[in-house]
Design a protein around this motif. Structure first.
Motif, short mmCIF file in Angstrom:
data_model
loop_
_atom_site.label_atom_id
_atom_site.label_comp_id
_atom_site.label_asym_id
_atom_site.label_seq_id
_atom_site.Cartn_x
_atom_site.Cartn_y
_atom_site.Cartn_z
N SER A 245 0.82 -1.22 0.00
CA SER A 245 0.00 0.00 0.00
C SER A 245 0.85 1.26 0.00
CB SER A 245 -0.94 0.01 1.21
OG SER A 245 -0.22 0.15 2.41
N VAL A 246 2.12 1.13 0.40
CA VAL A 246 3.04 2.27 0.38
C VAL A 246 4.21 2.03 -0.57
CG1 VAL A 246 2.45 3.20 2.64
CG2 VAL A 246 4.12 1.36 2.50
N GLY A 247 4.06 1.05 -1.48
CA GLY A 247 5.05 0.83 -2.53
C GLY A 247 6.19 -0.09 -2.16
N MET B 113 10.14 6.98 8.06
CA MET B 113 8.76 6.87 7.58
C MET B 113 7.79 7.60 8.49
SD MET B 113 8.64 2.86 6.40
CE MET B 113 6.88 2.91 6.05
N LEU B 114 7.98 7.46 9.81
CA LEU B 114 7.11 8.15 10.76
C LEU B 114 7.24 9.66 10.63
CD1 LEU B 114 7.36 6.10 14.10
CD2 LEU B 114 5.39 6.34 12.56
N ASN C 144 11.30 10.85 0.66
CA ASN C 144 10.20 11.60 1.26
C ASN C 144 10.72 12.69 2.20
OD1 ASN C 144 7.36 10.79 0.55
ND2 ASN C 144 8.21 8.77 0.92
N LEU C 145 11.75 12.35 2.99
CA LEU C 145 12.31 13.34 3.90
C LEU C 145 12.99 14.47 3.15
CD1 LEU C 145 13.85 11.24 6.83
CD2 LEU C 145 11.84 12.70 6.89
N ALA D 81 5.05 1.81 9.23
CA ALA D 81 6.29 2.34 9.81
C ALA D 81 6.55 1.71 11.18
CB ALA D 81 6.21 3.86 9.92
N VAL D 82 5.50 1.61 12.00
CA VAL D 82 5.65 0.99 13.32
C VAL D 82 6.06 -0.47 13.18
CG1 VAL D 82 4.41 0.30 15.41
CG2 VAL D 82 4.01 2.56 14.41
N LEU D 83 5.48 -1.17 12.20
CA LEU D 83 5.83 -2.57 11.96
C LEU D 83 7.29 -2.69 11.55
CD1 LEU D 83 5.08 -5.55 11.60
CD2 LEU D 83 4.29 -5.00 9.28
N VAL D 84 7.76 -1.78 10.69
CA VAL D 84 9.16 -1.81 10.24
C VAL D 84 10.10 -1.60 11.44
CG1 VAL D 84 10.88 -0.56 8.88
CG2 VAL D 84 8.65 -1.07 7.90
N ILE D 85 9.77 -0.64 12.31
CA ILE D 85 10.61 -0.39 13.49
C ILE D 85 10.63 -1.61 14.41
CG2 ILE D 85 10.85 1.01 15.59
CD1 ILE D 85 9.62 3.34 14.00
N TYR D 86 9.47 -2.21 14.61
CA TYR D 86 9.38 -3.40 15.47
C TYR D 86 10.23 -4.54 14.92
CZ TYR D 86 7.60 -7.71 17.48
OH TYR D 86 7.52 -8.94 18.07
N VAL D 87 10.11 -4.77 13.61
CA VAL D 87 10.90 -5.85 12.99
C VAL D 87 12.39 -5.58 13.15
CG1 VAL D 87 11.50 -6.92 10.79
CG2 VAL D 87 9.11 -6.49 11.33
N GLY D 88 12.81 -4.34 12.89
CA GLY D 88 14.23 -4.00 13.03
C GLY D 88 14.72 -4.15 14.45
#
Length: 252
Positions: free
Chosen positions: A20-22, A112-113, A158-159, A232-239
């Motif tokens: 959904s975010v590419g 991302m956040l 994006n940043l 973004a939260v999922l990505v941080i958690y995985v990392g």
């Protein structure tokens, strides 16, 4: 307790969120498979293959909706492909691999956040050397980490306010596609490509269904702010989980 039979459903959810975010979802595929599979090379090979399945759908839809802009995208792509190929052939230990991936994911998730928190100013164009340099740097990280690299490239662009979120998502999708293919070729040349066909086809079915829905939502211009924030939260958690598990032996 999660078992191997739940993986196709979990991968469906991951593909839905990431596409959904590419993104392709390779980072989370790697993290989940590391809990169930013991062959490190099988984990990397399967994640790259699943990445290709997910982002092929998104890339097709972005091209059809005329968001894909080859004139703007090509410098990122041509500089990333060869270094992704070479990076995939580096033989890191499993611990070093997951520490590199986890650290990069934490930074990427935070970026991302920030994208969803800050007010977006006017987009700006990059010089050709800047595009080539950024594409090559992320391509190398993509090859070493075993994922397509869009999850690193997209938050950065994006940043830096390079273009609209949809344009960046389109670039991230095709970036993941070409670099995942380059990574698979690199693994094959290094004789480290291996998959379990019986498991892989079930996972492919899950990610294709999830990726189709996520890509449709993205291309139809739905408000994906909440879904993007959750991703973004999922990505941080995985990392964070990868760093704690493989660096400190802590399982969360």
């Amino acid at each position: 307790m999660l078992t191997l039979e739940y993986l196709p459903f979990l991968f469906f959810i991951i593909a839905l969120f990431y596409s959904s975010v590419g993104f392709g979802g390779g980072s989370s595929y790697l993290a989940l498979m590391s809990l169930f599979l013991t062959d490190f090379h099988e984990i990397r090979s399967t994640a790259l293959l699943l990445n290709i399945c997910v982002v092929s759908i998104g890339t097709f839809l972005f091209i059809r909706s005329k968001v894909f802009d080859i004139k703007s995208f090509w410098p990122f792509l041509v500089s990333s492909i060869p270094v992704a190929y070479l990076g995939a052939q580096l033989r890191l230990s499993q611990q070093a691999f997951f520490l590199v991936l986890g650290s990069a994911l934490i930074l990427s998730g935070l970026a991302m956040l920030l994208r969803y928190i800050k007010t977006r100013p006017v987009s700006r164009e990059f010089s050709l050397p800047a595009k080539i340099g950024l594409g090559g740097s992320v391509g190398l990280l993509a090859g070493v980490s075993g994922i397509g690299g869009g999850i690193f490239l997209s938050p950065t662009l994006n940043l830096l306010n390079w273009a609209s979120p949809r344009t960046i998502a389109a670039l991230a999708s095709v970036f993941i596609l070409v670099n995942s293919i380059a990574g698979l070729v690199g693994l094959t040349v290094a004789n480290t490509f291996t998959i379990d066909l019986d498991l892989t086809w079930k996972l492919i079915l899950g990610v294709v269904l999830g990726g189709s829905i996520g890509s449709y939502l993205s291309n139809k211009k739905f408000n994906l702010r909440i879904l993007g924030g959750l991703t973004a939260v999922l990505v941080i958690y995985v990392g964070l989980r990868l760093v704690l598990m493989h660096g400190f032996g802590i399982n969360i």
